[in-house]
Design a protein around this motif. Sequence first.
Motif, PDB file in Angstrom:
ATOM      1  N   ARG A 279       0.838  -1.208   0.000  1.00  0.00           N
ATOM      2  CA  ARG A 279       0.000   0.000   0.000  1.00  0.00           C
ATOM      3  C   ARG A 279       0.863   1.245   0.000  1.00  0.00           C
ATOM      4  NH1 ARG A 279      -3.596  -1.785  -2.209  1.00  0.00           N
ATOM      5  NH2 ARG A 279      -5.001  -0.072  -1.691  1.00  0.00           N
ATOM      6  N   LYS A 280       1.837   1.279  -0.876  1.00  0.00           N
ATOM      7  CA  LYS A 280       2.781   2.399  -0.938  1.00  0.00           C
ATOM      8  C   LYS A 280       3.190   2.613  -2.380  1.00  0.00           C
ATOM      9  CE  LYS A 280       6.455   3.344   1.035  1.00  0.00           C
ATOM     10  NZ  LYS A 280       7.854   3.115   1.341  1.00  0.00           N
ATOM     11  N   PRO A 281       3.549   3.847  -2.756  1.00  0.00           N
ATOM     12  CA  PRO A 281       4.099   4.023  -4.113  1.00  0.00           C
ATOM     13  C   PRO A 281       5.396   3.241  -4.238  1.00  0.00           C
ATOM     14  CG  PRO A 281       3.713   6.135  -3.039  1.00  0.00           C
ATOM     15  CD  PRO A 281       3.530   5.090  -2.000  1.00  0.00           C
ATOM     16  N   GLY A 344       7.811   1.411   5.862  1.00  0.00           N
ATOM     17  CA  GLY A 344       6.668   2.290   6.115  1.00  0.00           C
ATOM     18  C   GLY A 344       5.388   1.825   5.462  1.00  0.00           C
ATOM     19  N   GLY A 345       5.363   0.599   4.961  1.00  0.00           N
ATOM     20  CA  GLY A 345       4.153   0.114   4.302  1.00  0.00           C
ATOM     21  C   GLY A 345       3.181  -0.501   5.278  1.00  0.00           C
ATOM     22  N   LYS A 346       2.041  -0.950   4.715  1.00  0.00           N
ATOM     23  CA  LYS A 346       1.088  -1.757   5.492  1.00  0.00           C
ATOM     24  C   LYS A 346       1.014  -3.084   4.755  1.00  0.00           C
ATOM     25  CE  LYS A 346      -0.469   1.170   8.626  1.00  0.00           C
ATOM     26  NZ  LYS A 346       0.115   0.950   9.949  1.00  0.00           N
ATOM     27  N   ILE A 347       1.992  -3.938   5.007  1.00  0.00           N
ATOM     28  CA  ILE A 347       2.195  -5.068   4.107  1.00  0.00           C
ATOM     29  C   ILE A 347       1.157  -6.154   4.322  1.00  0.00           C
ATOM     30  CG2 ILE A 347       3.847  -6.803   3.316  1.00  0.00           C
ATOM     31  CD1 ILE A 347       6.022  -4.922   4.531  1.00  0.00           C
ATOM     32  N   PHE A 349       0.355  -9.899   3.390  1.00  0.00           N
ATOM     33  CA  PHE A 349       1.098 -11.051   2.877  1.00  0.00           C
ATOM     34  C   PHE A 349       0.195 -12.002   2.103  1.00  0.00           C
ATOM     35  CE2 PHE A 349       3.812  -9.534   6.277  1.00  0.00           C
ATOM     36  CZ  PHE A 349       5.006  -9.456   5.607  1.00  0.00           C
TER      37      PHE A 349
ATOM     38  N   PHE B  58      11.874  -5.266   7.533  1.00  0.00           N
ATOM     39  CA  PHE B  58      10.765  -4.425   7.064  1.00  0.00           C
ATOM     40  C   PHE B  58       9.482  -5.244   6.949  1.00  0.00           C
ATOM     41  CE2 PHE B  58      13.736  -1.294   4.643  1.00  0.00           C
ATOM     42  CZ  PHE B  58      14.098  -0.729   5.853  1.00  0.00           C
ATOM     43  N   SER B  59       9.602  -6.492   6.448  1.00  0.00           N
ATOM     44  CA  SER B  59       8.406  -7.319   6.308  1.00  0.00           C
ATOM     45  C   SER B  59       7.742  -7.515   7.659  1.00  0.00           C
ATOM     46  CB  SER B  59       8.762  -8.698   5.734  1.00  0.00           C
ATOM     47  OG  SER B  59       9.293  -8.550   4.456  1.00  0.00           O
ATOM     48  N   PHE B  62       6.613  -3.736   9.269  1.00  0.00           N
ATOM     49  CA  PHE B  62       5.565  -2.981   8.578  1.00  0.00           C
ATOM     50  C   PHE B  62       4.451  -3.876   8.072  1.00  0.00           C
ATOM     51  CE2 PHE B  62       9.468  -0.473   8.274  1.00  0.00           C
ATOM     52  CZ  PHE B  62       9.047   0.673   8.924  1.00  0.00           C
ATOM     53  N   ARG B  63       4.245  -5.035   8.748  1.00  0.00           N
ATOM     54  CA  ARG B  63       3.139  -5.907   8.360  1.00  0.00           C
ATOM     55  C   ARG B  63       1.835  -5.233   8.733  1.00  0.00           C
ATOM     56  NH1 ARG B  63       4.920  -7.081  13.267  1.00  0.00           N
ATOM     57  NH2 ARG B  63       3.512  -7.922  14.850  1.00  0.00           N
ATOM     58  N   ARG B  64       0.788  -5.587   8.022  1.00  0.00           N
ATOM     59  CA  ARG B  64      -0.527  -5.046   8.379  1.00  0.00           C
ATOM     60  C   ARG B  64      -1.021  -5.749   9.629  1.00  0.00           C
ATOM     61  NH1 ARG B  64      -4.898  -4.253   3.922  1.00  0.00           N
ATOM     62  NH2 ARG B  64      -5.065  -6.499   3.868  1.00  0.00           N
ATOM     63  N   ASP B  68      -5.244  -2.450  12.207  1.00  0.00           N
ATOM     64  CA  ASP B  68      -5.270  -1.487  11.104  1.00  0.00           C
ATOM     65  C   ASP B  68      -6.610  -1.523  10.384  1.00  0.00           C
ATOM     66  OD1 ASP B  68      -2.730  -0.439  11.386  1.00  0.00           O
ATOM     67  OD2 ASP B  68      -1.815  -2.115  10.288  1.00  0.00           O
ATOM     68  N   ILE B  73      -3.264   2.745   4.399  1.00  0.00           N
ATOM     69  CA  ILE B  73      -2.194   2.813   3.412  1.00  0.00           C
ATOM     70  C   ILE B  73      -0.880   3.146   4.106  1.00  0.00           C
ATOM     71  CG2 ILE B  73      -3.653   3.397   1.460  1.00  0.00           C
ATOM     72  CD1 ILE B  73      -2.803   6.308   1.858  1.00  0.00           C
ATOM     73  N   GLY B  74       0.210   2.868   3.417  1.00  0.00           N
ATOM     74  CA  GLY B  74       1.526   3.118   3.986  1.00  0.00           C
ATOM     75  C   GLY B  74       1.929   4.575   3.838  1.00  0.00           C
ATOM     76  N   VAL B  75       3.141   4.876   4.252  1.00  0.00           N
ATOM     77  CA  VAL B  75       3.684   6.224   4.113  1.00  0.00           C
ATOM     78  C   VAL B  75       3.844   6.531   2.628  1.00  0.00           C
ATOM     79  CG1 VAL B  75       5.548   7.747   4.802  1.00  0.00           C
ATOM     80  CG2 VAL B  75       4.974   5.762   6.209  1.00  0.00           C
ATOM     81  N   GLN B  76       3.295   7.630   2.166  1.00  0.00           N
ATOM     82  CA  GLN B  76       3.326   7.909   0.730  1.00  0.00           C
ATOM     83  C   GLN B  76       4.585   8.680   0.345  1.00  0.00           C
ATOM     84  OE1 GLN B  76       0.718   6.604  -1.398  1.00  0.00           O
ATOM     85  NE2 GLN B  76       0.523   5.464   0.483  1.00  0.00           N
ATOM     86  N   ILE B  77       5.701   7.969   0.279  1.00  0.00           N
ATOM     87  CA  ILE B  77       6.908   8.623  -0.239  1.00  0.00           C
ATOM     88  C   ILE B  77       7.281   7.963  -1.567  1.00  0.00           C
ATOM     89  CG2 ILE B  77       7.959   9.472   1.877  1.00  0.00           C
ATOM     90  CD1 ILE B  77       9.534   6.798   1.882  1.00  0.00           C
ATOM     91  N   HIS B  78       7.843   8.753  -2.464  1.00  0.00           N
ATOM     92  CA  HIS B  78       8.163   8.233  -3.792  1.00  0.00           C
ATOM     93  C   HIS B  78       9.627   7.915  -3.957  1.00  0.00           C
ATOM     94  CE1 HIS B  78       4.350  10.326  -4.359  1.00  0.00           C
ATOM     95  NE2 HIS B  78       4.115   9.375  -5.219  1.00  0.00           N
TER      96      HIS B  78
END
Lengths: 556, 345
Positions: A279-281, A344-347, A349, B58-59, B62-64, B68, B73-78
Amino acid sequence: MAVAAVHAGGIADHIHPEPQGFVRKYLFSIDHKIIGIQYLITAGVFLVLGGLLAELIRVQLMNANGGFMTPDTYNEVYSVHGSTMVWLVIIPMLTGGFGNFVFPLQIGARDVAFPWLNMLSFWLFPPAGLMLYGSFLMGAPAAGWTEYPPMSLQGQAGTSMWCAAIFLVGVSSTLTGINFLVTLLKMRAPGMTYTRMPLFCWAQFVTAPLLMIATTALGAALAALFIERQFGVPFFDPTKGGSPLLWQHMFWFYSHPAVYIMILPVFGIVSEVFPTFARKPIFGYKMIAFSSCSIAILGFMVWAHHMFTSGMAPFLQLPFMVLTMLIAIPTGIKIFSWVATLWGGKIHFSTAMLFAIGFIATFTLGGITGVFLAAVPFDLHAHGTYFIVAHLHYVLVGGSLMGIFSGIYFWYPKMTGRLMSEKLGKWSFWLFFIGFNGTFLPMHNMGLLGMPRRVAEYDPQFQTLNRIASSFSFVMTIAILLTIINVLYSIKKGKRAGHNPWNARTLEWQIPSPPHYYNFKHIPSVFANPYDFNEPLPYRGLEEELTDSPAPMGAH
Amino acid sequence: MIAVLSVLSILYWWLMAPITSWLPEAVDKAQQIDSLSRFLLASGTALFIIVVGYLLYFSFAFRRRKTDAPDAIGVQIHDNHKLELWWTLIPTIFVVIMAVFSIKIWAGIQLGDNNGMVVEALGHQWFYSFRYPDVHGEITNEMHLPLGVPVTLHVSSYDVIHSFWVPDMRLKADMVPGIINTLRFTPTRPGRYQIICTEFCGTLHGEMNKQYVVIDTPQAYKKWYQGWQQKNAHASDAIPTQSSGAISLAGGDVNAGKMLFTQKCSACHAIAPFAHKVVGPGLKGVLNDPAHPNLVDGAAATPANVAKILQQGYKGDMGQMPNQTANGLTDKDIANLVAFLKSTK
């Protein structure tokens, strides 16, 4: 074919009517979606056959003195295994299969640029497969998938059949490359600029010229080998003035770019799966696209790193060594960008995401050993051993095949309108991941300690490692069978997916599953790249798309 | 923690990995190549730990979570240009270091002068033969080299592409018909080291690992070399394919023949009825089989004709069989084998 515009259902654009007969609808279809699925099914059948051959290899290697097959049969088995996996499974699935089905939808096109050529491309492929497997009847090719002469000149009649079969696949690839390139250049929806294209389209965009240019070199080499075998014109036979190294240069001039044909589309799949489930770019969109381009260009300049021990002027080894090492830089950028996408995502799986994460881990290992092999001094030891076998399977199974599985779990709902079983999928992933590493990790040791590749029997000191590898290979086979069962089971019994089960943002998910024959009622306009999850969808003109969804597959 | 792990892996692989206890270093070049391998393994392992470490971290982090919202949605950085610059620059510098290190080792291996003692190795389906200065003909059992004397080894092939690889030397060169490839090295450790073919060369490619490089002390080497010189003094320069003349079959030992059969023949032939083909036909009762009165060359199945095929080999429409030299059989061995074959019924 009748060229009549359909005005029913508020469709204003010029659209051909959908063919109704079974033959024109499903067999000789010119619809890119049906052709894509045809490719996936045909390549899936060859995956089963090639996998069966792989298991025969592993059974033979359970014992140091072989004994399950004769050495000659064993040589035929691994040669056809390699040829199958490269030309009849991975390349057709990634370009013909996923390429055909997905990217025209993602760029908002109604079909590829040349639908009839597309049908021809597909229909060159099953006969080639039949020819390759038919060669078992007349003595299959037995000098490995690389078929180095003079060994391949001594091969049985099936080796000529192999030349013809791979030539056909090559023509099919070349046509597909032309078709995809024109489509991506000319048929993007309004507003779909190059920096707004989904990364899967970028991957296909970079792969298409490779298919087009590199494959022609292979075609020339195959034609020469065929002519030499059948008519005695000496291209490669050193006793008549030919050069065995000529083949190696021509073969690798194709087959090294072919490695990127087999991995760049997977980079595209992962670049779609990661943002959707995190859920991230995607992190560093431009760098991922740019690094694909540089990998493709560099990929043409490194072929002779397969030939460091074959015999060339020592100074020629230097540019090939350094250029090969350079490829590590763009590949590294990609891998770091994917890992950073997770931050920083909401992963979530899902099975598709698990396969994509597993891909990063195994592909990274395969990439690192690739850099080792680029160093000439290390390659002098490791070349032609099981270390190479381990490296190439980490790239092509842990890399390409895991990417393909990720793509299957990701796009299956779009193709059929039904979800695959996540429970079965997760079993499949974990068994695959464990089985894969258990099979191929020990091969690094075998190779460095002295086990050469392509042997029907080997030194007894390697028997324990080989038995470990063979045992885990059965686990991997079960995992692949689970996914195949999942695919077949879900066609009828899978939950209805709706049009966008993953809440993905690329164009193909904004239309019904499975899509209508004409894809879009109105060609949409595009305003931004698709990966901003906090923004509304950047498309206009999609309002009528979901008013009448086709029934999912298997509905009564 | 990821950084600590990767530093530890660097220390282990670069400084402490017991590579030489897995595979001895038989020549000077092996030490150079191993120094590069240690560096590659160290940096490769560290890089792998960093990538997979962050991937797993990270997995997990930053798991859902269940708490939640379903549409969270996650942090919106490009992107982050600074970060991207770093992870382009650092690998680039690293690749440069690796390239420089590799080129340095490469130059040491490939750019030596050609003034070592010249030995030639030639590939055959499926054995090696060796040529020495001032020795007539070719030697086919072992290749001897003196300790501490620089060697220039030329390799080529009589038929298809083979490869000359001695894992303990870490060196390999393909034997390509029509081309001469060269390896240069100085033996540094006495011993007996397996030569292995790594380029696929036909049916018995997997069997092409039964010959050895023997590194002797200079005295032992001299003795061995003079022995060959005398033995081959009257030989022509042609390849010694087999002993000349018919082989005396008297006094063949059935048990010795049986043992030889398992060592030398069973890769291709079973002691089973004719139809039980492995590579060649089953040989049970080959001398007593009324259904197959003739041998592969059309001659009658008599002990003398069987001995002839064992001596001279066979090559024709039905396939091929290595000759006496390739199989490493003495005349006495052939007599024993024939006695054994005669005893099977």
